[in-house]
Write a protein that holds these residues in place. Structure first.
Motif, PDB file in Angstrom:
ATOM      1  N   ALA A  14      37.587  54.666  27.061  1.00  0.00           N
ATOM      2  CA  ALA A  14      38.962  55.084  27.288  1.00  0.00           C
ATOM      3  C   ALA A  14      39.383  55.108  28.751  1.00  0.00           C
ATOM      4  CB  ALA A  14      39.194  56.471  26.679  1.00  0.00           C
ATOM      5  N   ALA A  15      38.494  55.504  29.675  1.00  0.00           N
ATOM      6  CA  ALA A  15      38.942  55.666  31.061  1.00  0.00           C
ATOM      7  C   ALA A  15      37.787  55.483  32.035  1.00  0.00           C
ATOM      8  CB  ALA A  15      39.560  57.051  31.249  1.00  0.00           C
ATOM      9  N   LEU A  16      38.128  55.102  33.260  1.00  0.00           N
ATOM     10  CA  LEU A  16      37.155  55.055  34.353  1.00  0.00           C
ATOM     11  C   LEU A  16      37.104  56.421  35.028  1.00  0.00           C
ATOM     12  CD1 LEU A  16      38.114  51.640  35.991  1.00  0.00           C
ATOM     13  CD2 LEU A  16      36.179  52.090  34.476  1.00  0.00           C
ATOM     14  N   VAL A  17      35.926  56.784  35.508  1.00  0.00           N
ATOM     15  CA  VAL A  17      35.797  58.038  36.242  1.00  0.00           C
ATOM     16  C   VAL A  17      36.453  57.918  37.611  1.00  0.00           C
ATOM     17  CG1 VAL A  17      34.144  59.626  37.305  1.00  0.00           C
ATOM     18  CG2 VAL A  17      33.713  58.735  35.009  1.00  0.00           C
ATOM     19  N   ASP A  18      36.307  56.777  38.237  1.00  0.00           N
ATOM     20  CA  ASP A  18      36.851  56.560  39.580  1.00  0.00           C
ATOM     21  C   ASP A  18      37.486  55.176  39.632  1.00  0.00           C
ATOM     22  OD1 ASP A  18      36.853  55.792  42.513  1.00  0.00           O
ATOM     23  OD2 ASP A  18      36.078  57.825  42.660  1.00  0.00           O
ATOM     24  N   ASP A  19      38.687  55.091  40.186  1.00  0.00           N
ATOM     25  CA  ASP A  19      39.389  53.806  40.220  1.00  0.00           C
ATOM     26  C   ASP A  19      39.016  52.959  41.432  1.00  0.00           C
ATOM     27  OD1 ASP A  19      40.569  55.192  42.242  1.00  0.00           O
ATOM     28  OD2 ASP A  19      42.615  55.109  41.449  1.00  0.00           O
ATOM     29  N   LYS A  20      37.988  53.382  42.186  1.00  0.00           N
ATOM     30  CA  LYS A  20      37.558  52.611  43.347  1.00  0.00           C
ATOM     31  C   LYS A  20      36.436  51.630  43.008  1.00  0.00           C
ATOM     32  CE  LYS A  20      38.796  56.348  46.532  1.00  0.00           C
ATOM     33  NZ  LYS A  20      38.274  57.334  47.517  1.00  0.00           N
ATOM     34  N   GLY A  21      36.013  51.633  41.752  1.00  0.00           N
ATOM     35  CA  GLY A  21      34.955  50.714  41.363  1.00  0.00           C
ATOM     36  C   GLY A  21      35.424  49.267  41.345  1.00  0.00           C
ATOM     37  N   LYS A  22      34.476  48.374  41.278  1.00  0.00           N
ATOM     38  CA  LYS A  22      34.770  46.950  41.285  1.00  0.00           C
ATOM     39  C   LYS A  22      35.576  46.560  40.054  1.00  0.00           C
ATOM     40  CE  LYS A  22      32.383  42.588  42.257  1.00  0.00           C
ATOM     41  NZ  LYS A  22      31.060  41.968  42.498  1.00  0.00           N
ATOM     42  N   GLU A  23      36.496  45.620  40.219  1.00  0.00           N
ATOM     43  CA  GLU A  23      37.342  45.180  39.118  1.00  0.00           C
ATOM     44  C   GLU A  23      36.915  43.806  38.618  1.00  0.00           C
ATOM     45  OE1 GLU A  23      41.452  45.383  40.025  1.00  0.00           O
ATOM     46  OE2 GLU A  23      41.427  47.509  40.563  1.00  0.00           O
ATOM     47  N   PHE A  24      37.357  43.483  37.415  1.00  0.00           N
ATOM     48  CA  PHE A  24      37.082  42.179  36.821  1.00  0.00           C
ATOM     49  C   PHE A  24      37.953  41.120  37.476  1.00  0.00           C
ATOM     50  CE2 PHE A  24      38.350  39.132  33.397  1.00  0.00           C
ATOM     51  CZ  PHE A  24      37.140  38.450  33.328  1.00  0.00           C
ATOM     52  N   ASP A  25      37.314  40.038  37.889  1.00  0.00           N
ATOM     53  CA  ASP A  25      38.027  38.917  38.508  1.00  0.00           C
ATOM     54  C   ASP A  25      38.536  38.010  37.392  1.00  0.00           C
ATOM     55  OD1 ASP A  25      38.901  36.664  39.859  1.00  0.00           O
ATOM     56  OD2 ASP A  25      37.236  36.651  41.281  1.00  0.00           O
ATOM     57  N   ARG A  26      39.793  38.124  37.068  1.00  0.00           N
ATOM     58  CA  ARG A  26      40.353  37.370  35.948  1.00  0.00           C
ATOM     59  C   ARG A  26      40.441  35.884  36.240  1.00  0.00           C
ATOM     60  NH1 ARG A  26      45.737  40.220  33.930  1.00  0.00           N
ATOM     61  NH2 ARG A  26      45.374  38.826  32.165  1.00  0.00           N
ATOM     62  N   GLN A  27      40.446  35.522  37.517  1.00  0.00           N
ATOM     63  CA  GLN A  27      40.508  34.109  37.885  1.00  0.00           C
ATOM     64  C   GLN A  27      39.136  33.455  37.700  1.00  0.00           C
ATOM     65  OE1 GLN A  27      43.721  32.998  39.200  1.00  0.00           O
ATOM     66  NE2 GLN A  27      42.895  31.039  38.498  1.00  0.00           N
ATOM     67  N   ALA A  28      38.071  34.131  38.167  1.00  0.00           N
ATOM     68  CA  ALA A  28      36.706  33.605  38.002  1.00  0.00           C
ATOM     69  C   ALA A  28      36.246  33.691  36.551  1.00  0.00           C
ATOM     70  CB  ALA A  28      35.743  34.362  38.909  1.00  0.00           C
ATOM     71  N   CYS A  29      36.709  34.708  35.850  1.00  0.00           N
ATOM     72  CA  CYS A  29      36.437  34.870  34.408  1.00  0.00           C
ATOM     73  C   CYS A  29      34.937  34.917  34.102  1.00  0.00           C
ATOM     74  CB  CYS A  29      37.105  33.744  33.630  1.00  0.00           C
ATOM     75  SG  CYS A  29      37.287  34.098  31.855  1.00  0.00           S
ATOM     76  N   GLU A  30      34.191  35.713  34.874  1.00  0.00           N
ATOM     77  CA  GLU A  30      32.753  35.858  34.646  1.00  0.00           C
ATOM     78  C   GLU A  30      32.443  37.262  34.140  1.00  0.00           C
ATOM     79  OE1 GLU A  30      30.866  34.946  38.327  1.00  0.00           O
ATOM     80  OE2 GLU A  30      31.259  32.781  38.196  1.00  0.00           O
ATOM     81  N   SER A  31      31.438  37.369  33.265  1.00  0.00           N
ATOM     82  CA  SER A  31      31.051  38.662  32.713  1.00  0.00           C
ATOM     83  C   SER A  31      30.526  39.578  33.810  1.00  0.00           C
ATOM     84  CB  SER A  31      29.978  38.483  31.638  1.00  0.00           C
ATOM     85  OG  SER A  31      30.479  37.749  30.543  1.00  0.00           O
TER      86      SER A  31
END
Length: 317
Positions: free
Chosen positions: A224-241
């Motif tokens: 449902a939620a992240l504890v901290d919003d400073k974590g790494k995000e998913f790169d939608r352009q690279a599209c890698e797991s």
């Protein structure tokens, strides 16, 4: 005559060996049978759970950001998906795209709800609990796997998170499946929005609504939620797991447990539709619950003054 007797026995033995070899080769068509290959190793627990996750986890899309969900029940050609309320919380406008689901098995998205039937197809949980049930109709010949569920939950328990994220550019309709491993590091009572379980799995924005499995492949919580919003995000352009194992570049996550919401979950389904609820996993007497929740490192300047070190900063509870 004595010399003949000395060499007679070796000659006879040699002839016998040659005869045996000839008979063996003739019986095998002139070829020696190769050694049979070793049977493949059985799949590991992790591999088995990943397969279940891929078959039961769906991508939920609409006019806004995408999310995930898990198929938890079915009746005829109708399938019911459990997800986070905020993934489907906004009613589509008359001119907006309807909510849709997409699975690994079938590439074509299936319609969930538009402005006309949103209230009928989207069942939100009461109060502030961040859960919802949506439904969709399978097309002729389509079959979807339904996930098993359990109310197992204890600190230190191994859990497996899964979900789909959409990639860019959107016109290519690409998606990426994510599967991460971790452990439950904290369980709370009456937490805000029902976020009562925290785990160390790598999670990124876009995986909301995805299932959290126990070590027997049963759904025990919903992401449902992240504890901290400073974590790494998913790169939608690279599209890698994202990385499978816990990584301090990512934030811990919070989920809504099945255990505390089982009664309402049942009430959101038709009376003749049952959940596949399995026996809970009990904590072993000798198991440890010393799993700690992660902290995100503070980003340090390139050069520190003499005598100073970069400290880790605990995330807010």
């Amino acid at each position: 005559m004595k010399i003949y007797r000395l060499i007679k026995i070796p000659i006879v033995l040699t002839l016998i060996v040659l005869i045996i070899i000839t008979l063996v080769n003739c019986g095998g068509g002139g070829k020696i049978s190769p050694t049979p290959p070793e049977p493949p190793s059985p799949p590991t627990i992790e591999e088995q759970i990943r397969k279940i996750a891929e078959e039961t986890t769906v991508l939920i899309g609409g006019s806004s950001d995408s999310g995930s969900g898990v198929i938890v029940a079915s009746k005829g050609n109708t399938y019911y998906v459990l997800t986070a309320k905020h993934v489907v919380g906004i009613e589509p406008g008359e001119s907006e795209y309807p909510y849709q689901v997409q699975s690994k098995t079938y590439a074509k998205p299936l319609r969930v709800a538009s402005a006309k039937d949103y209230k009928e197809k989207v069942k939100k949980f009461k109060d502030n609990v961040d859960l919802a049930i949506i439904e969709f109709e399978a097309e002729a010949g389509q079959k979807f796997q339904v996930a098993q569920m359990a109310d197992s939950l204890y600190k230190g328990m191994s859990v497996y998170a899964s979900g789909w994220t959409s990639c860019l550019p959107l016109d290519k309709k690409q998606k990426r499946f994510h599967f991460t491993v971790g452990k439950i590091c904290k369980i709370e009572g009456n937490a805000e929005n029902g976020y009562n379980v925290r785990y160390t799995n790598n999670i990124v924005k876009g995986l909301s609504g995805g299932p959290i499995f126990d070590s027997m492949g049963r759904v025990v919580a919903i992401q449902a939620a992240l504890v901290d919003d400073k974590g790494k995000e998913f790169d939608r352009q690279a599209c890698e797991s994202i990385p499978k194992n816990p990584n301090n570049d990512f934030s811990d996550a919070r989920g809504v447990s099945i255990k505390q919401n089982l009664s309402e979950l049942k009430s959101k389904l038709p009376s003749e539709t049952e959940l596949n609820l399995q026996k809970s996993i009990s904590r072993q007497a000798d198991s440890k619950d010393d799993t700690s929740c992660r902290t995100l490192p503070t980003y340090c300047p390139p050069i520190l003054p003499p005598g100073q070190r970069c400290q880790t900063k605990p995330v807010s509870e």
